[in-house]
Design a protein around this motif. Structure first.
Motif, PDB file in Angstrom:
ATOM      1  N   LEU A 130       0.827  -1.200   0.000  1.00 47.44           N
ATOM      2  CA  LEU A 130       0.000   0.000   0.000  1.00 47.44           C
ATOM      3  C   LEU A 130       0.866   1.256   0.000  1.00 47.44           C
ATOM      4  O   LEU A 130       0.543   2.245  -0.671  1.00 47.44           O
ATOM      5  CB  LEU A 130      -0.947  -0.012   1.201  1.00 47.44           C
ATOM      6  CG  LEU A 130      -2.054  -1.067   1.151  1.00 47.44           C
ATOM      7  CD1 LEU A 130      -2.819  -1.098   2.465  1.00 47.44           C
ATOM      8  CD2 LEU A 130      -3.008  -0.808  -0.012  1.00 47.44           C
ATOM      9  N   ALA A 131       1.985   1.214   0.730  1.00 45.46           N
ATOM     10  CA  ALA A 131       2.904   2.352   0.731  1.00 45.46           C
ATOM     11  C   ALA A 131       3.560   2.516  -0.638  1.00 45.46           C
ATOM     12  O   ALA A 131       3.640   3.631  -1.177  1.00 45.46           O
ATOM     13  CB  ALA A 131       3.957   2.162   1.812  1.00 45.46           C
ATOM     14  N   ARG A 132       4.005   1.425  -1.190  1.00 41.39           N
ATOM     15  CA  ARG A 132       4.679   1.456  -2.493  1.00 41.39           C
ATOM     16  C   ARG A 132       3.771   1.979  -3.586  1.00 41.39           C
ATOM     17  O   ARG A 132       4.203   2.699  -4.498  1.00 41.39           O
ATOM     18  CB  ARG A 132       5.150   0.051  -2.833  1.00 41.39           C
ATOM     19  CG  ARG A 132       5.785  -0.103  -4.191  1.00 41.39           C
ATOM     20  CD  ARG A 132       6.094  -1.560  -4.434  1.00 41.39           C
ATOM     21  NE  ARG A 132       6.586  -1.815  -5.753  1.00 41.39           N
ATOM     22  CZ  ARG A 132       6.696  -3.023  -6.278  1.00 41.39           C
ATOM     23  NH1 ARG A 132       6.360  -4.085  -5.568  1.00 41.39           N
ATOM     24  NH2 ARG A 132       7.148  -3.186  -7.500  1.00 41.39           N
ATOM     25  N   LEU A 133       2.473   1.649  -3.503  1.00 41.23           N
ATOM     26  CA  LEU A 133       1.533   2.045  -4.545  1.00 41.23           C
ATOM     27  C   LEU A 133       0.806   3.351  -4.225  1.00 41.23           C
ATOM     28  O   LEU A 133      -0.114   3.751  -4.934  1.00 41.23           O
ATOM     29  CB  LEU A 133       0.509   0.930  -4.775  1.00 41.23           C
ATOM     30  CG  LEU A 133       1.114  -0.399  -5.243  1.00 41.23           C
ATOM     31  CD1 LEU A 133       0.021  -1.431  -5.494  1.00 41.23           C
ATOM     32  CD2 LEU A 133       1.936  -0.199  -6.506  1.00 41.23           C
ATOM     33  N   GLY A 134       1.223   4.011  -3.153  1.00 39.77           N
ATOM     34  CA  GLY A 134       0.725   5.348  -2.872  1.00 39.77           C
ATOM     35  C   GLY A 134      -0.668   5.429  -2.291  1.00 39.77           C
ATOM     36  O   GLY A 134      -1.313   6.481  -2.388  1.00 39.77           O
ATOM     37  N   VAL A 135      -1.133   4.369  -1.662  1.00 33.20           N
ATOM     38  CA  VAL A 135      -2.487   4.393  -1.090  1.00 33.20           C
ATOM     39  C   VAL A 135      -2.485   3.977   0.383  1.00 33.20           C
ATOM     40  O   VAL A 135      -3.520   3.589   0.921  1.00 33.20           O
ATOM     41  CB  VAL A 135      -3.458   3.498  -1.896  1.00 33.20           C
ATOM     42  CG1 VAL A 135      -3.844   4.157  -3.201  1.00 33.20           C
ATOM     43  CG2 VAL A 135      -2.863   2.114  -2.140  1.00 33.20           C
ATOM     44  N   ALA A 136      -1.344   4.093   1.051  1.00 30.90           N
ATOM     45  CA  ALA A 136      -1.248   3.675   2.452  1.00 30.90           C
ATOM     46  C   ALA A 136      -2.198   4.464   3.341  1.00 30.90           C
ATOM     47  O   ALA A 136      -2.744   3.921   4.314  1.00 30.90           O
ATOM     48  CB  ALA A 136       0.187   3.840   2.945  1.00 30.90           C
ATOM     49  N   ARG A 137      -2.419   5.730   3.018  1.00 30.29           N
ATOM     50  CA  ARG A 137      -3.299   6.558   3.859  1.00 30.29           C
ATOM     51  C   ARG A 137      -4.751   6.095   3.816  1.00 30.29           C
ATOM     52  O   ARG A 137      -5.578   6.500   4.637  1.00 30.29           O
ATOM     53  CB  ARG A 137      -3.214   8.021   3.421  1.00 30.29           C
ATOM     54  CG  ARG A 137      -3.775   8.304   2.026  1.00 30.29           C
ATOM     55  CD  ARG A 137      -3.463   9.725   1.616  1.00 30.29           C
ATOM     56  NE  ARG A 137      -4.024  10.092   0.325  1.00 30.29           N
ATOM     57  CZ  ARG A 137      -3.511   9.746  -0.850  1.00 30.29           C
ATOM     58  NH1 ARG A 137      -2.398   9.014  -0.883  1.00 30.29           N
ATOM     59  NH2 ARG A 137      -4.074  10.120  -1.982  1.00 30.29           N
ATOM     60  N   HIS A 138      -5.084   5.223   2.843  1.00 29.39           N
ATOM     61  CA  HIS A 138      -6.457   4.734   2.700  1.00 29.39           C
ATOM     62  C   HIS A 138      -6.641   3.328   3.262  1.00 29.39           C
ATOM     63  O   HIS A 138      -7.660   2.688   3.008  1.00 29.39           O
ATOM     64  CB  HIS A 138      -6.858   4.727   1.232  1.00 29.39           C
ATOM     65  CG  HIS A 138      -6.854   6.082   0.593  1.00 29.39           C
ATOM     66  ND1 HIS A 138      -7.587   7.138   1.085  1.00 29.39           N
ATOM     67  CD2 HIS A 138      -6.192   6.555  -0.505  1.00 29.39           C
ATOM     68  CE1 HIS A 138      -7.389   8.211   0.330  1.00 29.39           C
ATOM     69  NE2 HIS A 138      -6.548   7.877  -0.637  1.00 29.39           N
ATOM     70  N   ALA A 139      -5.680   2.832   4.042  1.00 30.33           N
ATOM     71  CA  ALA A 139      -5.715   1.439   4.501  1.00 30.33           C
ATOM     72  C   ALA A 139      -7.014   1.099   5.225  1.00 30.33           C
ATOM     73  O   ALA A 139      -7.552  -0.007   5.065  1.00 30.33           O
ATOM     74  CB  ALA A 139      -4.519   1.155   5.406  1.00 30.33           C
ATOM     75  N   ARG A 140      -7.551   2.030   6.006  1.00 32.13           N
ATOM     76  CA  ARG A 140      -8.765   1.760   6.780  1.00 32.13           C
ATOM     77  C   ARG A 140     -10.032   2.236   6.079  1.00 32.13           C
ATOM     78  O   ARG A 140     -11.137   2.125   6.619  1.00 32.13           O
ATOM     79  CB  ARG A 140      -8.668   2.449   8.151  1.00 32.13           C
ATOM     80  CG  ARG A 140      -7.444   2.065   8.969  1.00 32.13           C
ATOM     81  CD  ARG A 140      -7.442   0.591   9.328  1.00 32.13           C
ATOM     82  NE  ARG A 140      -6.283   0.226  10.154  1.00 32.13           N
ATOM     83  CZ  ARG A 140      -5.977  -1.006  10.478  1.00 32.13           C
ATOM     84  NH1 ARG A 140      -6.730  -2.007  10.071  1.00 32.13           N
ATOM     85  NH2 ARG A 140      -4.909  -1.261  11.212  1.00 32.13           N
ATOM     86  N   THR A 141      -9.870   2.760   4.875  1.00 32.14           N
ATOM     87  CA  THR A 141     -11.001   3.285   4.114  1.00 32.14           C
ATOM     88  C   THR A 141     -11.691   2.173   3.345  1.00 32.14           C
ATOM     89  O   THR A 141     -11.065   1.179   2.975  1.00 32.14           O
ATOM     90  CB  THR A 141     -10.495   4.363   3.129  1.00 32.14           C
ATOM     91  OG1 THR A 141      -9.773   5.356   3.858  1.00 32.14           O
ATOM     92  CG2 THR A 141     -11.635   5.025   2.374  1.00 32.14           C
ATOM     93  N   PHE A 142     -12.980   2.351   3.081  1.00 35.04           N
ATOM     94  CA  PHE A 142     -13.697   1.395   2.251  1.00 35.04           C
ATOM     95  C   PHE A 142     -13.548   1.788   0.776  1.00 35.04           C
ATOM     96  O   PHE A 142     -13.512   2.983   0.443  1.00 35.04           O
ATOM     97  CB  PHE A 142     -15.170   1.326   2.657  1.00 35.04           C
ATOM     98  CG  PHE A 142     -15.380   0.699   4.009  1.00 35.04           C
ATOM     99  CD1 PHE A 142     -15.326  -0.679   4.160  1.00 35.04           C
ATOM    100  CD2 PHE A 142     -15.596   1.492   5.130  1.00 35.04           C
ATOM    101  CE1 PHE A 142     -15.489  -1.265   5.405  1.00 35.04           C
ATOM    102  CE2 PHE A 142     -15.761   0.919   6.380  1.00 35.04           C
ATOM    103  CZ  PHE A 142     -15.707  -0.471   6.522  1.00 35.04           C
ATOM    104  N   PRO A 143     -13.444   0.804  -0.117  1.00 40.26           N
ATOM    105  CA  PRO A 143     -13.149   1.100  -1.526  1.00 40.26           C
ATOM    106  C   PRO A 143     -14.110   2.081  -2.191  1.00 40.26           C
ATOM    107  O   PRO A 143     -13.702   2.860  -3.051  1.00 40.26           O
ATOM    108  CB  PRO A 143     -13.241  -0.288  -2.188  1.00 40.26           C
ATOM    109  CG  PRO A 143     -12.890  -1.241  -1.099  1.00 40.26           C
ATOM    110  CD  PRO A 143     -13.474  -0.644   0.152  1.00 40.26           C
ATOM    111  N   GLY A 144     -15.377   2.053  -1.792  1.00 38.79           N
ATOM    112  CA  GLY A 144     -16.354   2.933  -2.427  1.00 38.79           C
ATOM    113  C   GLY A 144     -16.076   4.409  -2.244  1.00 38.79           C
ATOM    114  O   GLY A 144     -16.643   5.240  -2.953  1.00 38.79           O
ATOM    115  N   LEU A 145     -15.212   4.745  -1.285  1.00 34.86           N
ATOM    116  CA  LEU A 145     -14.885   6.149  -1.026  1.00 34.86           C
ATOM    117  C   LEU A 145     -13.658   6.614  -1.800  1.00 34.86           C
ATOM    118  O   LEU A 145     -13.265   7.772  -1.698  1.00 34.86           O
ATOM    119  CB  LEU A 145     -14.655   6.355   0.476  1.00 34.86           C
ATOM    120  CG  LEU A 145     -15.859   6.036   1.376  1.00 34.86           C
ATOM    121  CD1 LEU A 145     -15.474   6.178   2.845  1.00 34.86           C
ATOM    122  CD2 LEU A 145     -17.037   6.946   1.037  1.00 34.86           C
TER     123      LEU A 145
END
Length: 236
Positions: A130-145
């Motif tokens: 998730l860090a490598r692909l630039g989405v680590a800040r969304h780890a606890r987020t649901f995909p629909g958001l």
């Protein structure tokens, strides 16, 4: 000399057993070397998705052989195919196929859980991806958001979770706006530059030109064109 990662020999695939319709693939042969990024082009109905499904073991050839990473995929049982996909194949889809009731992190963890990876190792791997692909800040987020581009990055992270030798992508930019599509093209280019073998089916000629080292075109279930592309420059 190392054997190709994909060896397809004299494969035909028919869905209409009465032979009333032409086969989806006809007498098709192909080899793909480890480290290649192969783009598969062709009009709708040309056999692109059938080819991808045969490589992934989601479909079986009517005739011929499909060998991936030394495994005769066409000979595997259903249980064997499930294990083959868990261990050797990562798949990315046009519409992401994420589970909306799970967080981003839990979506990425799914393949590891199915493969029996230790929980601590799996969470470390998911965090790194998730860090490598630039989405680590969304780890606890649901995909629909998330935006379409962010969801596709999560889908790529999930596909890479078990370190598969082969990444298959089915129209990975088809549901994205132009900016997100460019982002995914750059991502796939970077992954291939790091040694990831990729086979992608696409209508997006910009995707093929920007991140594929080789392009084939299918026409009526047959190989119509096979060209090596110029080396791809990786954005820094």
């Amino acid at each position: 000399m190392t054997a190709p990662i994909i060896q397809i020999r004299d494969v035909s695939k028919s869905y209409d057993l009465s032979d009333a319709a032409p086969p989806a693939l006809a007498d098709f042969s192909l080899e793909v070397e480890a480290g290649e990024s192969l783009a598969v082009l062709g009009r709708s109905g040309s056999g692109k998705s059938t080819l991808l499904n045969l490589i992934a073991g989601l479909d079986r050839p009517s005739r011929g052989t499909v060998v991936v990473g030394g495994v005769a995929v066409h000979e595997l049982s259903e249980a064997g195919l499930a294990g083959f996909r868990r261990e050797r194949i990562g798949m990315v889809f046009q519409f992401f196929n994420l589970l909306d009731d799970l967080s981003v992190e839990d979506n990425v963890l799914l393949p590891a859980q199915l493969a029996g990876m230790h929980r601590d190792e799996a969470r470390k791997r998911a965090t790194e991806l998730l860090a490598r692909l630039g989405v680590a800040r969304h780890a606890r987020t649901f995909p629909g958001l998330l935006s379409g581009g962010e969801r596709q990055r999560v889908a790529v992270a999930r596909a890479l979770m078990n370190r598969p030798p082969l990444l298959l992508a089915d129209e990975p930019t088809g549901a994205l706006d132009s900016a997100s599509a460019a982002d995914v093209r750059e991502l796939l280019t970077s992954l291939n530059a790091e040694g990831q073998t990729i086979v992608l089916v696409t209508h997006d000629t910009a995707l093929a030109e920007s991140c594929a080292t080789r392009t084939i075109e299918l026409l009526d279930g047959r190989l119509h064109r096979d060209v090596r592309n110029a080396p791809v420059a990786v954005a820094r």
